[in-house]
Every structure is written in C-alpha cells, then in structure tokens.
Design a protein around this motif. Structure first.
Motif, PDB file in Angstrom:
ATOM      1  N   LYS A   1     -25.872  29.074 -60.782  1.00 13.92           N
ATOM      2  CA  LYS A   1     -25.461  28.978 -62.179  1.00 13.92           C
ATOM      3  C   LYS A   1     -25.242  27.542 -62.626  1.00 13.92           C
ATOM      4  O   LYS A   1     -25.013  27.288 -63.804  1.00 13.92           O
ATOM      5  CB  LYS A   1     -24.163  29.766 -62.382  1.00 13.92           C
ATOM      6  CG  LYS A   1     -24.323  31.242 -62.043  1.00 13.92           C
ATOM      7  CD  LYS A   1     -22.963  31.898 -61.800  1.00 13.92           C
ATOM      8  CE  LYS A   1     -23.132  33.210 -61.032  1.00 13.92           C
ATOM      9  NZ  LYS A   1     -21.970  33.502 -60.177  1.00 13.92           N
ATOM     10  N   ALA A   2     -25.281  26.613 -61.690  1.00 18.37           N
ATOM     11  CA  ALA A   2     -24.914  25.233 -62.032  1.00 18.37           C
ATOM     12  C   ALA A   2     -26.077  24.453 -62.643  1.00 18.37           C
ATOM     13  O   ALA A   2     -27.218  24.562 -62.210  1.00 18.37           O
ATOM     14  CB  ALA A   2     -24.410  24.511 -60.792  1.00 18.37           C
ATOM     15  N   ASP A   3     -25.751  23.671 -63.681  1.00 14.83           N
ATOM     16  CA  ASP A   3     -26.737  22.773 -64.289  1.00 14.83           C
ATOM     17  C   ASP A   3     -26.756  21.433 -63.568  1.00 14.83           C
ATOM     18  O   ASP A   3     -27.724  20.692 -63.644  1.00 14.83           O
ATOM     19  CB  ASP A   3     -26.373  22.507 -65.760  1.00 14.83           C
ATOM     20  CG  ASP A   3     -26.337  23.779 -66.572  1.00 14.83           C
ATOM     21  OD1 ASP A   3     -27.388  24.435 -66.661  1.00 14.83           O
ATOM     22  OD2 ASP A   3     -25.263  24.127 -67.095  1.00 14.83           O
ATOM     23  N   ALA A   4     -25.634  21.101 -62.946  1.00 17.26           N
ATOM     24  CA  ALA A   4     -25.529  19.839 -62.219  1.00 17.26           C
ATOM     25  C   ALA A   4     -24.445  20.005 -61.164  1.00 17.26           C
ATOM     26  O   ALA A   4     -23.635  20.940 -61.239  1.00 17.26           O
ATOM     27  CB  ALA A   4     -25.168  18.704 -63.172  1.00 17.26           C
ATOM     28  N   LEU A   5     -24.449  19.102 -60.181  1.00 20.90           N
ATOM     29  CA  LEU A   5     -23.505  19.231 -59.081  1.00 20.90           C
ATOM     30  C   LEU A   5     -22.685  17.953 -58.905  1.00 20.90           C
ATOM     31  O   LEU A   5     -23.225  16.849 -58.964  1.00 20.90           O
ATOM     32  CB  LEU A   5     -24.259  19.521 -57.772  1.00 20.90           C
ATOM     33  CG  LEU A   5     -25.187  20.743 -57.783  1.00 20.90           C
ATOM     34  CD1 LEU A   5     -25.999  20.805 -56.489  1.00 20.90           C
ATOM     35  CD2 LEU A   5     -24.392  22.035 -57.969  1.00 20.90           C
ATOM     36  N   ILE A   6     -21.394  18.140 -58.712  1.00 20.91           N
ATOM     37  CA  ILE A   6     -20.517  17.033 -58.340  1.00 20.91           C
ATOM     38  C   ILE A   6     -20.241  17.206 -56.856  1.00 20.91           C
ATOM     39  O   ILE A   6     -19.594  18.170 -56.448  1.00 20.91           O
ATOM     40  CB  ILE A   6     -19.203  17.068 -59.162  1.00 20.91           C
ATOM     41  CG1 ILE A   6     -19.489  16.793 -60.643  1.00 20.91           C
ATOM     42  CG2 ILE A   6     -18.207  16.052 -58.614  1.00 20.91           C
ATOM     43  CD1 ILE A   6     -18.254  16.839 -61.550  1.00 20.91           C
ATOM     44  N   HIS A   7     -20.802  16.292 -56.053  1.00 20.41           N
ATOM     45  CA  HIS A   7     -20.659  16.423 -54.603  1.00 20.41           C
ATOM     46  C   HIS A   7     -19.440  15.627 -54.139  1.00 20.41           C
ATOM     47  O   HIS A   7     -19.438  14.406 -54.188  1.00 20.41           O
ATOM     48  CB  HIS A   7     -21.929  15.922 -53.911  1.00 20.41           C
ATOM     49  CG  HIS A   7     -21.908  16.099 -52.430  1.00 20.41           C
ATOM     50  ND1 HIS A   7     -22.903  15.636 -51.607  1.00 20.41           N
ATOM     51  CD2 HIS A   7     -21.004  16.695 -51.604  1.00 20.41           C
ATOM     52  CE1 HIS A   7     -22.607  15.934 -50.344  1.00 20.41           C
ATOM     53  NE2 HIS A   7     -21.455  16.567 -50.318  1.00 20.41           N
ATOM     54  N   ILE A   8     -18.424  16.356 -53.701  1.00 20.97           N
ATOM     55  CA  ILE A   8     -17.210  15.692 -53.219  1.00 20.97           C
ATOM     56  C   ILE A   8     -17.390  15.350 -51.740  1.00 20.97           C
ATOM     57  O   ILE A   8     -17.577  16.240 -50.901  1.00 20.97           O
ATOM     58  CB  ILE A   8     -15.958  16.599 -53.369  1.00 20.97           C
ATOM     59  CG1 ILE A   8     -15.885  17.247 -54.754  1.00 20.97           C
ATOM     60  CG2 ILE A   8     -14.690  15.803 -53.040  1.00 20.97           C
ATOM     61  CD1 ILE A   8     -15.429  16.383 -55.868  1.00 20.97           C
ATOM     62  N   VAL A   9     -17.345  14.049 -51.464  1.00 21.21           N
ATOM     63  CA  VAL A   9     -17.523  13.565 -50.105  1.00 21.21           C
ATOM     64  C   VAL A   9     -16.200  12.947 -49.656  1.00 21.21           C
ATOM     65  O   VAL A   9     -15.529  12.282 -50.449  1.00 21.21           O
ATOM     66  CB  VAL A   9     -18.654  12.500 -50.087  1.00 21.21           C
ATOM     67  CG1 VAL A   9     -18.712  11.777 -48.769  1.00 21.21           C
ATOM     68  CG2 VAL A   9     -20.000  13.143 -50.410  1.00 21.21           C
ATOM     69  N   ASP A  10     -15.817  13.192 -48.415  1.00 18.49           N
ATOM     70  CA  ASP A  10     -14.629  12.526 -47.869  1.00 18.49           C
ATOM     71  C   ASP A  10     -15.066  11.133 -47.433  1.00 18.49           C
ATOM     72  O   ASP A  10     -15.590  10.946 -46.330  1.00 18.49           O
ATOM     73  CB  ASP A  10     -14.079  13.338 -46.692  1.00 18.49           C
ATOM     74  CG  ASP A  10     -12.905  12.644 -46.013  1.00 18.49           C
ATOM     75  OD1 ASP A  10     -12.584  11.499 -46.382  1.00 18.49           O
ATOM     76  OD2 ASP A  10     -12.310  13.253 -45.105  1.00 18.49           O
ATOM     77  N   ALA A  11     -14.834  10.158 -48.303  1.00 21.59           N
ATOM     78  CA  ALA A  11     -15.322   8.806 -48.035  1.00 21.59           C
ATOM     79  C   ALA A  11     -14.576   8.151 -46.873  1.00 21.59           C
ATOM     80  O   ALA A  11     -15.052   7.186 -46.284  1.00 21.59           O
ATOM     81  CB  ALA A  11     -15.201   7.940 -49.287  1.00 21.59           C
ATOM     82  N   SER A  12     -13.415   8.697 -46.525  1.00 16.20           N
ATOM     83  CA  SER A  12     -12.658   8.091 -45.427  1.00 16.20           C
ATOM     84  C   SER A  12     -13.282   8.431 -44.071  1.00 16.20           C
ATOM     85  O   SER A  12     -12.893   7.883 -43.050  1.00 16.20           O
ATOM     86  CB  SER A  12     -11.202   8.572 -45.456  1.00 16.20           C
ATOM     87  OG  SER A  12     -11.102   9.898 -44.962  1.00 16.20           O
ATOM     88  N   GLY A  13     -14.251   9.347 -44.094  1.00 13.89           N
ATOM     89  CA  GLY A  13     -14.871   9.747 -42.832  1.00 13.89           C
ATOM     90  C   GLY A  13     -13.889  10.481 -41.937  1.00 13.89           C
ATOM     91  O   GLY A  13     -13.998  10.440 -40.711  1.00 13.89           O
ATOM     92  N   GLY A  14     -12.924  11.164 -42.512  1.00 15.46           N
ATOM     93  CA  GLY A  14     -11.882  11.842 -41.747  1.00 15.46           C
ATOM     94  C   GLY A  14     -12.087  13.335 -41.575  1.00 15.46           C
ATOM     95  O   GLY A  14     -11.155  14.058 -41.203  1.00 15.46           O
TER      96      GLY A  14
END
Ligand SMILES: Nc1nc2c(ncn2[C@@H]2O[C@H](COP(=O)(O)OP(=O)(O)O)[C@@H](O)[C@H]2O)c(=O)[nH]1
Ligand SMILES: [Mg+2]
Length: 400
Positions: free
Chosen positions: A100-113
């Motif tokens: 159903k999504a027109d676009a995606l917000i990809h949440i990444v754990d930038a801390s690499g944790g």
C-alpha cells in the motif's frame, strides 16, 4: 501513504509514535488513529497566510504561527528480517503493508548497535550499509516472485497482438500501488524491449524488477540513534550511498513532543530549538534530559530529523506540492468565509482541472477556468499548479 520500514529494533515504532503524536494545537483530530500501526503524521510547510498577510481559518489542516501542518498517512510496518520474501519472520505481514505504500522511510540504526536480525549488539559492531542492501534485496525478490509466476504467460501474450506488456503488468501490479507510469519508466531506464519480453534473460528480468522497485517504492534513509557516538562515522558512510539520508534521533523527538503536548515546552515538530514554558513543573533530571537534547541533537544537527524525514518523503521522493483551493478569490475563503481553509498535497504536474477532480468529480466535470490568486490571473485547465498556489476554480455548476 508512506511506510516506515526496517529490521527490528532500529526505532521504527519510536519514530512512528513521535511522528503521529499530534501537536497540542491539533489535539483531538478526528482521525488521529486509524489502526494500531496506522496513523496520521504531518508535513510541515510555510503557510500561504504569511505571504498574503491574512488570518487563516484552517479546516483540513492546522496552521501554527504561519507554519501549515498538513496531515499525511503513515504506517508502522512489521520489522523485516532476512528471508522475509520467502515468508520468514513477519515477512508476509510486512509485504502486505508495503503493498500500500507510495514511498518508504527506511529506519536504520546508524549506531550499528543491532545485528542483521535486529538483535542488540555493541554499538559499532554491525555495518548499517548491509541493512540498506538487504532491504533492497528483500523487496526486489518479493516483487520478482510475484511477477515470475505469470511472466511466461505475460511475455508471450505481449508478443501476440492481443495485449501489450504495459497493460498486462499494470493489471498484475495494481494491487501493489504500482502504476503504468512506474512500469513505463522502469522499461525505459533498463532499455529492455517491451515488444520482445520473451527474449529477456533472467538477469534482465531482475534488473527490470529492481528498477521498478526503485521507481514505485522510492526510499529514503533515516540514520537513527544519532545520539550514540558510533553513529557519526556510519552517517558519513550512509551518505555515500545513492539515497537521501536524514540523521535522526527519534527518541528525542518523542520526548520533545510529549513535553510539548503537556505544554511544558514550546516546540513545533521540526523546530531547531524549544523554549521551556513551565520550569517549575520539571524536575532536575527532566531539565537535564531536555538540555542534552538541545545541545547534542538540535544545536548539532539542526533538528531531531523526524519532521525532515516526513517532509523529504512527500516533497522529494513523491514530488508533492501544497495548494490552497478557495472559492472566493478576493477573500481567499470558502463559501463559509473561512480563509485558506484547506491545504491539498498533490503531485507536481497536477493541472488546475485535475485539482478540480480531486476536490470533487462534479467540479472537475463542470470546470471552466481557474483564478490564480497571487497574480489574480485567469488560467486554463492545463495550468500546472505551483507550490503554495492559492487557486479558485470556476465551474458551470454552482457548488452546494
Ligand atoms: N539511543 C537511541 N535509542 C533509540 C532511538 N530511537 C529508538 N531507540 C530505542 O531503540 C529500541 C527499539 O525501538 P523501537 O521503536 O521499538 O524499534 P522497532 O522495533 O524498530 O519498532 C528501543 O529501546 C528504543 O528506545 C534513538 O533515537 N536513540
Ligand atoms: Mg516496532
């Protein structure tokens, strides 16, 4: 609708909660919650009221001191683990949501944790670039799998006269929020022959599907947990990828919005700072936590990143603009005298007549011309709307 996606424990729900926590000024908006994992967030844009120097009476959106907050739908998707396209983990639920999504917000754990499965590990131990590759792969494989089943039939039929490739793919993919222009663009970009699809190799087929994913499910990266020192280095690495990257501290945004909701601080979503309103109601540790957010997040990065990510998704990935339809072009009001009542988000490229159709089918059908309020200029049906246009549609039928 925009989907919030990523592997488990990266902060998707924190981001979603923060994004959908309505500012105090909005409070009891009629559709704040739709389903547990669906909610209303807001894009933030300078309101036309400032430029026209009028006091507005917003109806479908909110205006806080000249900043228009326009509601948009968000979905907190199930955490994705490798192998989801084959049904691993909550794979099926996840894929059903990104349909159903027109676009995606990809949440990444930038801390690499968090490791590749979303288990907590030591910050810096996991390389978040892998998460980006993995999500791309999962979605492409899911799409490929859907198309593969019918591909022999579709490609053969496309070479007989009865039906062209685009129409068949359009039909097959319509339930995935993938439309004809997405398909046309994917074929153009990959330079494959739409007349001879049976000649596409397996590799070319996958190249096409991957292009289709990029076009129909455009994605940006939220580099979350930027408050953890190890995130800085990864942020730079993420920026070298071919994506829009928003550094983010979802936890800080949630704390700020909660404090603003209780009127303890003055803070609007996306602000670069806040003001403590009721210091007497805050204990020492709360004040300390807020000051840390100010120093380490707001002053350092300019904002918490949550609002930026939503704006980027709608304005950059989806190329939306904001337009303000009015009935009375002199007073910039509707028939009830409400000034700049509605802000509509429409894709760039929308014409005056298409806007009329979006407002009401009847208004589209009986469209005669429109008036652009800034120049007070009469424009025709093909007029391309610009961001922050205030526009009045003149139709043959008098509106109720
Ligand atoms: N340090 C830090 N932790 C965060 C941030 N955002 C979320 N978290 C934490 O990460 C964990 C997972 O968050 P959650 O939103 O449940 O992740 P989800 O599984 O992706 O929905 C929780 O302990 C959150 O408090 C952030 O910006 N900074
Ligand atoms: Mg969650």
């Amino acid at each position: 609708m925009v989907g919030v996606v990523g592997k488990p424990n990266t902060g998707k729900s924190t981001f979603f909660s923060a994004a959908t926590l309505a500012p105090a000024e909005i409070g009891s908006y009629p559709f704040t919650t739709i389903k547990p994992n669906r909610g209303v967030g807001y894009v933030r844009t300078p309101c036309a009221c400032k430029e026209f120097d009028v006091q507005d009476n917003p109806v479908n959106s909110t205006c806080i001191e000249g900043i228009r907050l326009v509601p948009v739908e968000l979905i907190d998707c199930a955490g994705l683990v490798p192998g989801a396209w084959q049904g691993r983990g909550l794979g099926n639920q996840f894929l059903d949501e990104i349909r159903k999504a027109d676009a995606l917000i990809h949440i990444v754990d930038a801390s690499g944790g968090t490791d590749s499965e979303g288990r907590i590990c030591k910050p810096g131990e996991h390389n978040p670039l892998e998460d980006v590759k993995f999500l791309e792969h999962e979605i492409t494989m899911w799409l490929a799998n859907i198309l593969k089943r019918d591909w022999p039939k579709i490609s053969k039929t496309a070479e007989s006269e009865s039906k062209d490739l685009f129409s068949m793919l359009e039909e097959r993919l319509s339930g995935l929020t993938i439309n004809r222009s997405h398909i046309l663009e994917a074929v153009r970009r990959t330079r494959l022959s739409a007349e001879k699809p049976t000649a596409w190799s397996e590799e070319e087929f996958l190249k096409f599907v991957d292009a289709l994913r990029q076009i129909a499910k455009p994605m940006l990266i939220v580099a979350n947990k930027i408050d953890i020192p190890a995130a800085q280095e990864n942020l730079e690495r993420l920026r070298n990828l071919n994506y829009i990257v928003a550094p983010c501290c979802a936890e800080a945004e949630l704390a700020l919005r909660r404090a603003a909701e209780k009127k303890l601080i003055d803070y609007r979503p996306g602000d670069c700072n806040f003001k403590v309103e009721k210091p007497e109601k805050l204990n020492e540790s709360q004040i300390k936590a807020l000051e840390t957010i100010r120093d380490k997040i707001l002053l350092e990065h300019g904002s918490t990143g949550v609002q930026d990510a939503i704006n980027l998704a709608f304005f950059e990935l989806l190329n939306m603009i904001t337009v303000y339809p009015v009935e009375d072009v002199e007073h910039l009001s509707d028939h009830k005298g409400r000034v700049l009542p509605d802000a509509y988000l429409v894709p760039y490229g929308t014409t005056a007549r298409q806007l009329a159709y979006i407002i009401h089918t009847e208004l589209g059908e009986s469209f005669i011309y429109a008036i652009e309020a800034r120049e007070k200029k009469r424009v025709g049906e093909d007029y391309l709307l610009k961001d922050r246009d205030v526009i009045s549609i003149i139709s043959a039928k008098k509106r109720a």
